[in-house]
Structure formats: C-alpha cells, structure tokens
Design an enzyme around this catalytic site. Sequence first.
Site, PDB file in Angstrom:
ATOM      1  N   HIS A 109     -20.306  96.629 -33.396  1.00 40.62           N
ATOM      2  CA  HIS A 109     -19.610  97.211 -34.618  1.00 40.62           C
ATOM      3  C   HIS A 109     -18.224  97.010 -34.600  1.00 40.62           C
ATOM      4  O   HIS A 109     -17.402  97.070 -33.437  1.00 40.62           O
ATOM      5  CB  HIS A 109     -19.941  98.586 -34.636  1.00 40.62           C
ATOM      6  CG  HIS A 109     -19.752  99.603 -35.906  1.00 40.62           C
ATOM      7  ND1 HIS A 109     -18.357 100.069 -36.100  1.00 40.62           N
ATOM      8  CD2 HIS A 109     -20.333  99.978 -36.734  1.00 40.62           C
ATOM      9  CE1 HIS A 109     -18.167 100.724 -36.986  1.00 40.62           C
ATOM     10  NE2 HIS A 109     -19.552 100.699 -37.778  1.00 40.62           N
ATOM     11  N   ASP A 159     -21.311 101.767 -26.107  1.00 43.72           N
ATOM     12  CA  ASP A 159     -21.299 102.022 -27.687  1.00 43.72           C
ATOM     13  C   ASP A 159     -22.489 102.796 -27.928  1.00 43.72           C
ATOM     14  O   ASP A 159     -23.640 101.947 -28.298  1.00 43.72           O
ATOM     15  CB  ASP A 159     -20.699 100.977 -28.644  1.00 43.72           C
ATOM     16  CG  ASP A 159     -20.956 101.766 -29.923  1.00 43.72           C
ATOM     17  OD1 ASP A 159     -21.508 102.881 -30.233  1.00 43.72           O
ATOM     18  OD2 ASP A 159     -20.543 100.853 -31.070  1.00 43.72           O
ATOM     19  N   GLN A 206     -25.745 104.201 -32.081  1.00 43.62           N
ATOM     20  CA  GLN A 206     -27.102 103.910 -32.301  1.00 43.62           C
ATOM     21  C   GLN A 206     -28.320 104.195 -31.294  1.00 43.62           C
ATOM     22  O   GLN A 206     -29.331 104.012 -31.509  1.00 43.62           O
ATOM     23  CB  GLN A 206     -27.191 102.554 -32.823  1.00 43.62           C
ATOM     24  CG  GLN A 206     -26.353 102.111 -34.206  1.00 43.62           C
ATOM     25  CD  GLN A 206     -26.659 102.821 -35.403  1.00 43.62           C
ATOM     26  OE1 GLN A 206     -27.763 103.666 -35.443  1.00 43.62           O
ATOM     27  NE2 GLN A 206     -25.890 102.724 -36.468  1.00 43.62           N
ATOM     28  N   LYS A 218     -24.811 110.958 -36.797  1.00 40.62           N
ATOM     29  CA  LYS A 218     -25.894 110.103 -36.734  1.00 40.62           C
ATOM     30  C   LYS A 218     -27.391 110.774 -36.171  1.00 40.62           C
ATOM     31  O   LYS A 218     -28.338 110.071 -35.829  1.00 40.62           O
ATOM     32  CB  LYS A 218     -25.780 108.824 -36.191  1.00 40.62           C
ATOM     33  CG  LYS A 218     -24.674 107.909 -36.860  1.00 40.62           C
ATOM     34  CD  LYS A 218     -24.624 106.668 -36.326  1.00 40.62           C
ATOM     35  CE  LYS A 218     -23.386 105.993 -36.630  1.00 40.62           C
ATOM     36  NZ  LYS A 218     -23.340 105.476 -37.946  1.00 40.62           N
ATOM     37  N   CYS A 232     -20.100  97.159 -41.233  1.00 43.71           N
ATOM     38  CA  CYS A 232     -18.909  97.287 -40.262  1.00 43.71           C
ATOM     39  C   CYS A 232     -19.305  96.359 -39.170  1.00 43.71           C
ATOM     40  O   CYS A 232     -18.675  96.953 -37.967  1.00 43.71           O
ATOM     41  CB  CYS A 232     -18.471  98.622 -40.198  1.00 43.71           C
ATOM     42  SG  CYS A 232     -18.086  99.556 -41.467  1.00 43.71           S
TER      43      CYS A 232
HETATM   44  N1  7TS Z   1     -20.823 101.981 -33.272  1.00 39.88           N
HETATM   45  C1  7TS Z   1     -21.848 101.591 -33.773  1.00 39.88           C
HETATM   46  C2  7TS Z   1     -22.961 100.752 -33.239  1.00 39.88           C
HETATM   47  C3  7TS Z   1     -22.270 102.335 -35.146  1.00 39.88           C
HETATM   48  O1  7TS Z   1     -23.412 101.911 -35.799  1.00 39.88           O
HETATM   49  C4  7TS Z   1     -21.244 102.765 -35.652  1.00 39.88           C
HETATM   50  C5  7TS Z   1     -21.416 103.331 -37.447  1.00 39.88           C
HETATM   51  C6  7TS Z   1     -20.279 103.481 -34.968  1.00 39.88           C
HETATM   52  C7  7TS Z   1     -19.888 102.791 -34.078  1.00 39.88           C
HETATM   53  C8  7TS Z   1     -19.087 104.071 -35.654  1.00 39.88           C
HETATM   54  O2  7TS Z   1     -19.310 105.202 -35.651  1.00 39.88           O
HETATM   55  P1  7TS Z   1     -18.634 106.410 -36.518  1.00 39.88           P
HETATM   56  O3  7TS Z   1     -19.298 107.671 -36.536  1.00 39.88           O
HETATM   57  O4  7TS Z   1     -17.311 106.535 -35.644  1.00 39.88           O
HETATM   58  O5  7TS Z   1     -18.409 105.822 -37.976  1.00 39.88           O
HETATM   59  N2  7TS Z   1     -22.318 102.544 -37.942  1.00 39.88           N
HETATM   60  C9  7TS Z   1     -22.432 102.679 -39.216  1.00 39.88           C
HETATM   61  C10 7TS Z   1     -23.581 102.148 -39.894  1.00 39.88           C
HETATM   62  O6  7TS Z   1     -24.241 101.124 -39.324  1.00 39.88           O
HETATM   63  N3  7TS Z   1     -23.586 102.136 -41.329  1.00 39.88           N
HETATM   64  O7  7TS Z   1     -22.645 103.191 -41.312  1.00 39.88           O
HETATM   65  C11 7TS Z   1     -21.981 103.613 -40.381  1.00 39.88           C
END
Ligand code: 7TS
Length: 403
Positions: free
Chosen positions: A118, A195, A198, A221, A358
């Site tokens: 990501h 990370d 997910q 999430k 992203c």
């Molecule tokens: N890392 C991974 C693997 C992610 O899927 C996401 C967000 C992030 C980091 C960042 O997380 P945040 O909570 O700081 O935004 N992924 C997604 C997605 O797949 N669709 O919307 C956000």
Amino acid sequence: MIDVKEMRKHFLAYEAHPDLVYLDSAASALKAKEVIEVMDEYLYKSGVNVHRGVYKLSYDATTKYEEAREKIAKFINANFEEIVFTRGASSALNLVASSYGLSFLKPGDEIISSELEHHSNQMPWLNVANKTGATIKYIQLNDEGRVTIEEFKKVLTKNTKVVALTHVSNVMGYITPIKEIIELAHEVGAIVIVDGAQSVPHMKIDVKELDCDFLAFSGHKMVGPTGVGVLYGKKKLLDKMPPIEFGGDMAEDVYLDHMTFKDTPYKFETGTPMIAEVIGLGRACEFLQEIGMDEILEHEEKLKKIAIEELKKIPNVEIYNPNTDTGVISFNIKGVHPHDAASVFDKNNVCIRAGHHCAELIIHWLKTVGTLRASFYIYNDEEDVKKFIASVKEAADFFSMFI
Ligand code: 7TS
C-alpha cells in the site's frame, strides 16, 4: 460457525439499509453496535480529557483509555507499553519511517520493500531513502504476484537494515510468508515492519510468536472507529527512537534550552488523544475475540471459494488473484474501465471498490489501470455472494455490447 443473521443484529447499517450488500470491508468495515455504545457512553456522560485532570471524571476517563490499551495489547499478545496510538495504519507506518528511518539509516544501508505495498508502507520508506541516501530494493514478485522466500533471499544482504512488508495485500489478498522473512531478516540484523492493516482484522496475530519489530493497523477495518490506529513496537526499539511530534502530554520537563520526554509509549502520543476512538477500538478487539479469529478466517474462506468458482464461469471476467488466501478478490470485466463497471454494482446496492486501491505498484505490475475489488467479512453470507455474482453477470452482459 458464524451465524450471519445473528451477526447482522450487531451492525445497524443493515437496519438502515436493508438491501445492503457490503463487500468493501478491506476499505472500511461496518461498525459494531457495541463499539458505538462504549464511545457514546464516554461522549455523552463524560467527554473530559485524560492524563491531566485531578478530578474523578478525568481519572475515570484515563482508566477507560488505558484499559483499552490493555485490551488491544492482549489482542495481539503485546505488552501494554508497546502499544502506541496513532490516527491509523498510515500514521503508524509514517511514525516508524520518520523516527527510526530518518534517525538511524545512512548511505549504503538497504531497505526492502515490494510491489504489493500500500502507498502508506512504501512512500514513507522511499522518502527515507531519498533523504538519508539509503537504497530501497524491491522483492521480485513471482508469476502470481506473490512475495516468496526465494526472491526475498535474493535482495537480502548484510547491508539490509529495514524490511517493510504488508502481511496481507489489499489488492491480491495474498498472505506474505512473514514469519520466515522475519527470521531471515533478523539473521542479518535488520528490523521488520509488518503492515497489518489487512491481517489484524481477519486472523490471529501474536507479535511475540511472529517476533516482528513493528506492526501497524487501523481501527476502522476491524469493526472499530475511524481516526485511530496502532503502532506496536518492541520496547527496546521504541525506547531508542526519538519522538517526531512535540508538545502537550508527551513532555516530561521543559526548560528554555532543553526538554525531556515521557517514556514509551507516551512520548509518541502528542496532545489530546482520540479518547472515544481508543475506547471504541478496545471494545472492537473484544468483539472480534468473542467471535474467534479462526472462525472469522474460516468464514471468509468459505465465501471467497464460492465467489471465485462462480466468477470463473462468467465469460469476459479476468480474475487477478484466483488463488487469493483471504476474502479479497480483484477482477475486471475485460475491456471495461473499473469505474464504469462499478456503476452497475452501485445500482444494485452492491458496495465494492474500484480503482488502484492506493497500491499503484501492483496495479502497474498487473498492467491495468485499476481493479474491481470485493472483500468479505463477518457479516457477509452466501446470499451476498449470489447478489455480487448476479451484478458481475449483469455488468459483463451490459458492457459486452460496447467491447
Ligand atoms: N496498509 C494496507 C495494506 C491497507 O490496505 C491500508 C488501507 C493501509 C495500509 C492504510 O490504512 P489507513 O487506515 O491508514 O487508511 N487500505 C485501503 C483499501 O484497500 N481501501 O481503502 C483503504
């Protein structure tokens, strides 16, 4: 086995939208009633600050806030002081890069990343490389688009100082063989940032067993609120890292020409924190634990299998990850831009995501402009899969007129 009918009683979004087919939990999960209730209780009946009031209401708020830290630590088998609250996974990953990366890396050092990352786990390290003169190296993905141990070994050297990898890809749904990678990285003295955005919501994570140095994840999430996330870090590493934000609450003593900071984790938590959100995230961890992380993974596995089998039968559908390890499926209707195809799903109240998620590196690797992505969680059932497949068929039929 998860009883989805019962499960949905905890998610009022289904009451508000009876026709909802929500398949975008990889972006954000729906919020559990129990989470909202504990947040409401704090906001309605208290709402005061933590760590500073010399009155009962503030002591009570502090207790609730710190009890949440305890619950979250237990959820991933960490120690209390190893849980740093952030705005989300992105802020957590940026915190490690800005503090550890910018402080300790130098020219000649190497950072290992991958095209599955990501943006939030690649850009901060690219920035560190640009600013420190360290080199960023990418693991060659195999034909399926996976990180493999074999390819990881090819980029690992005695100069490797940081390995920053996603545990589960948000586009391909693959689980990285992270435990073995951590062992190998530690052999050369590198640290590993996982990370977990997910993975933490969907499977049992034990940071002690994994032996990862850092783990980042987001509350939103995992049936929790937006605006809160966690950076887990080994205490000995957090202790040696400098804070990157200065000011209220994190200071120990302040003078005209010098200053001292509180201990880990507080030195990284500047200003009034997201109190309601932290309390909510603590409850979210309990909620998921009550269901059972193995049950969750199994439930998603069952739905994903049916969905992939059905998708394979539809002509003109390209599945990018037919062997996905989790409930994340990326696909396209051949010749149709994902944003165009998405309109058919929207019309049918089927919420999926379309775009680059992203994670542009893997989208480039796939030689496409974006994908349609469906992702499953605890409140989805086979009926959702049926409606999803019906929409894919409708979209494929409709667009076949134009291609
Ligand atoms: N890392 C991974 C693997 C992610 O899927 C996401 C967000 C992030 C980091 C960042 O997380 P945040 O909570 O700081 O935004 N992924 C997604 C997605 O797949 N669709 O919307 C956000």
